[in-house]
Design an enzyme around this catalytic site. Structure first.
Site, PDB file in Angstrom:
ATOM      1  N   SER A   1      17.000  65.328  17.645  1.00 10.37           N
ATOM      2  CA  SER A   1      17.437  64.315  17.153  1.00 10.37           C
ATOM      3  C   SER A   1      16.112  63.479  16.670  1.00 10.37           C
ATOM      4  CB  SER A   1      18.302  63.497  17.884  1.00 10.37           C
ATOM      5  OG  SER A   1      17.555  62.936  18.947  1.00 10.37           O
ATOM      6  N   LYS A   2      16.311  62.677  15.954  1.00 13.21           N
ATOM      7  CA  LYS A   2      14.996  61.960  15.708  1.00 13.21           C
ATOM      8  C   LYS A   2      14.165  61.419  16.746  1.00 13.21           C
ATOM      9  CE  LYS A   2      16.668  60.283  11.309  1.00 13.21           C
ATOM     10  NZ  LYS A   2      17.591  59.348  10.691  1.00 13.21           N
TER      11      LYS A   2
END
Length: 526
Positions: free
Chosen positions: A300-301
């Site tokens: 994920s980011k």
RNA sequence: GCCCCCAUCGUCUAGUGGCCCAGGACGCCUGCCUCUCACGUAGGUAACAGGGGUUCGAAUCCCCUUGGGGGCGCCA
């Protein structure tokens, strides 16, 4: 049934070249499908017959894939791989690869993100056919379809407010029940509607039986219809939900094959219900496993997922990136290095793996090194130049650019990224007197400096300035001075490059050119 | 909680009942090559999650357990 669907507002058409290749695509592709289908049971057979039917001259069978990112952030590694697979498959079968930006979430979509996605795809070399479709621009058509479903009795108005729904979900959770919409409006008449509440349109989904998805990667996946609830198609403000938009757009864009992340697998059930309600042909689905971070957690980011642009900055080559991403989940025997050209020839959905994989920067780096070594010297020099200019904080002069080009053959053996390549190339791009690192300076004391002085004189007397002549001269000097290669080479390297590591000395001198090389030796011998 | 998916070296994977006391690649370790560093090259380390079946025979087929992942929005 495709014909009936043609009532949609005009979509930008696909490129002409793709249309031209439609007939080549038909025959061999059918056979490939037979192979790529998970089983030879009835559903597979049925599907094959449908394909036959679509080879009708008026609607020649043509494979259409698409990549449909939402512009809420950069193009990350998982999205890039999804795009790659869709692109490869389309190119493999001579089909069409299209791009659709899913920007129906007005609050989270940004033009910057859209641009980042476009830039990322371009950098990766994944060209798409036809114009980019922006989903939000098609909202009216989505609403039209929702109302068509209403008219057919496949959808209904529901009057709960989001707050009421929230409370219902919490109650279900507290009771340990599965979270589903079980409101009353499926059967209740709209005239009982509470005043002042704007309704949503929900799908009237089947309550009995099961929904089956023939997934090209996961095989036959089935779920009991009682697990699926009546999803919202059109919001209270009249805008479409994702679930409706994808189906309508994929249908209107004539998408035949949807390759996307595993996280959409359960969506496929709901989407196929919409297809069925509208009487539309269901495309083939291929849900590919997700890519996880090195620690196994979801990428994920905030968890190691970087945008494609970051990899570019780290000095990775698009070709290496494509190769690495390809090997994450797809394989052809045990070969690792596969050119994009070969990948287009070999790519089959049937060869996509079913288990998730982890992103391994070390392996990407190794592959990048392979592609750097294999790259054309001039192209590589051009690719490295911006990195060098950034480190130097100035542009290269023509002379420096020439040295760089001549030195590239040796340089590229020693670098795994363009950043490393640029570091290693810096000494070719410096002006005299070049900066000398501490370790290198230590080699130029006393004996070292004497060696350099003697060598400079011998080299200066040379008629031909080439690697063979330089080496002969150096060996001759070593013999005369009763020294060893190892004693003389390092001081020479220090004088020439200001470093203790570099490509081979004779190659360096040849690339530097007579005047520059002799000049650097003179500087060091002073 | 409910539903769905997945499971071979640390990582990416080959393997579709016997060719496997499991092969390749990356990483790591060692040797060779050598003017340094690399490249190259020769080797080494390291896995079928566990338990039941089926079968003459199972990494391969079935079931259970465990573990991991995904989904369950008027987000996409």
């Amino acid at each position: 049934m495709r014909a009936a669907a043609r009532t949609a507002p005009a979509l930008p058409s696909s490129s002409a070249s793709a249309a031209d290749s439609a007939d080549i695509a038909s025959r061999p592709t059918l056979q490939r499908y037979a192979r790529s289908l998970p089983s030879l049971e009835t559903p597979a057979k049925t599907r094959q017959i449908e394909n036959e039917a679509r080879t009708d001259a008026r609607f020649p069978m043509k494979i259409v894939t698409r990549f449909a990112p939402s512009p809420t952030g950069f193009l990350h590694i998982g999205g890039a791989r999804t795009a790659l697979f869709n692109w490869l498959y389309a190119r493999h079968v001579g089909g069409v690869f299209r791009l659709r930006i899913e920007d129906t979430d007005r609050a989270r979509s940004t033009p910057e993100a859209t641009q980042a996605i476009l830039d990322g795809l371009k950098w990766l070399g994944l060209d798409w056919d036809g114009e980019t479709v922006f989903q939000f621009s098609r909202a009216a058509r989505h609403a039209e379809v929702a109302h068509a479903m209403l008219a057919k009795g496949h959808a209904y108005y529901a009057y709960e407010t989001p707050e009421v729904l929230q409370r219902m979900r919490e109650a279900q959770k507290a009771a340990g029940k599965s979270i589903r919409y079980e409101g009353p409006w499926r059967e209740r008449d709209a005239k009982d509607a509470p005043p002042g509440v704007k309704p949503v349109i929900r799908l009237k989904a089947p309550t009995a039986g099961e929904t089956v998805v023939e997934d090209l990667v996961q095989g036959t996946v089935r779920v009991a219809n009682e697990q699926l609830d009546d999803m919202v198609l059109l919001r209270a403000d009249g805008t479409p939900t994702y679930m409706l938009s994808v189906v309508v757009d994929d249908h209107d864009m004539d998408v035949t094959d949807i390759i996307r992340g595993d996280d959409h697998l359960t969506n496929a059930f709901r989407q196929s219900q919409i297809y069925k309600a509208m009487g539309w042909e269901i495309p083939r689905f291929a849900h590919i496993p997700l890519i996880h971070g090195a620690d196994g957690a979801k990428l994920s980011k905030r968890h190691g997922a970087l945008g494609v642009a970051e990899y570019r900055k780290m000095g990775f080559l698009p070709a290496a990136m494509r190769n690495y991403l390809l090997r994450l989940g797809w394989g052809h025997g045990d070969v690792d290095i596969i050119s994009t050209e070969d990948a287009v020839k070999l790519f089959e959905i049937a060869d996509i793996g079913r288990s998730p994989s982890r992103f391994d920067l070390a392996k990407l780096t190794n592959m990048n090194g392979h592609y750097i070594r294999a790259a054309d010297d001039a192209a590589l020099a051009a690719a490295a130049e911006p990195f060098i200019a950034e480190k130097l904080d100035r542009a290269l002069t023509p002379a420096q650019r020439e040295r760089l080009g001549r030195g590239m053959a040796g340089l590229k053996q020693r670098a795994k990224t363009l950043v490393e390549l640029a570091d290693a190339a810096l000494f070719y791009c410096r002006e005299r007197p070049i900066p000398v690192a501490d370790k290198a300076r230590a080699l130029l004391d006393g004996a070292g400096r004497e060696h350099v002085g003697a060598l400079a004189a011998a080299f200066g007397a040379l008629g031909d300035w080439n690697e063979a002549a330089l080496e002969a001269a150096m060996r001759d000097q070593i013999e005369r001075r009763g020294a060893k290669m190892g004693d003389v080479a390092q001081p020479l390297r220090a004088a020439l490059t200001g470093q203790t590591q570099s490509p081979g000395l004779f190659e360096v001198m040849a690339a530097l050119g007579r005047d520059e090389a002799l000049g650097r030796l003179a500087d060091a011998a002073k």
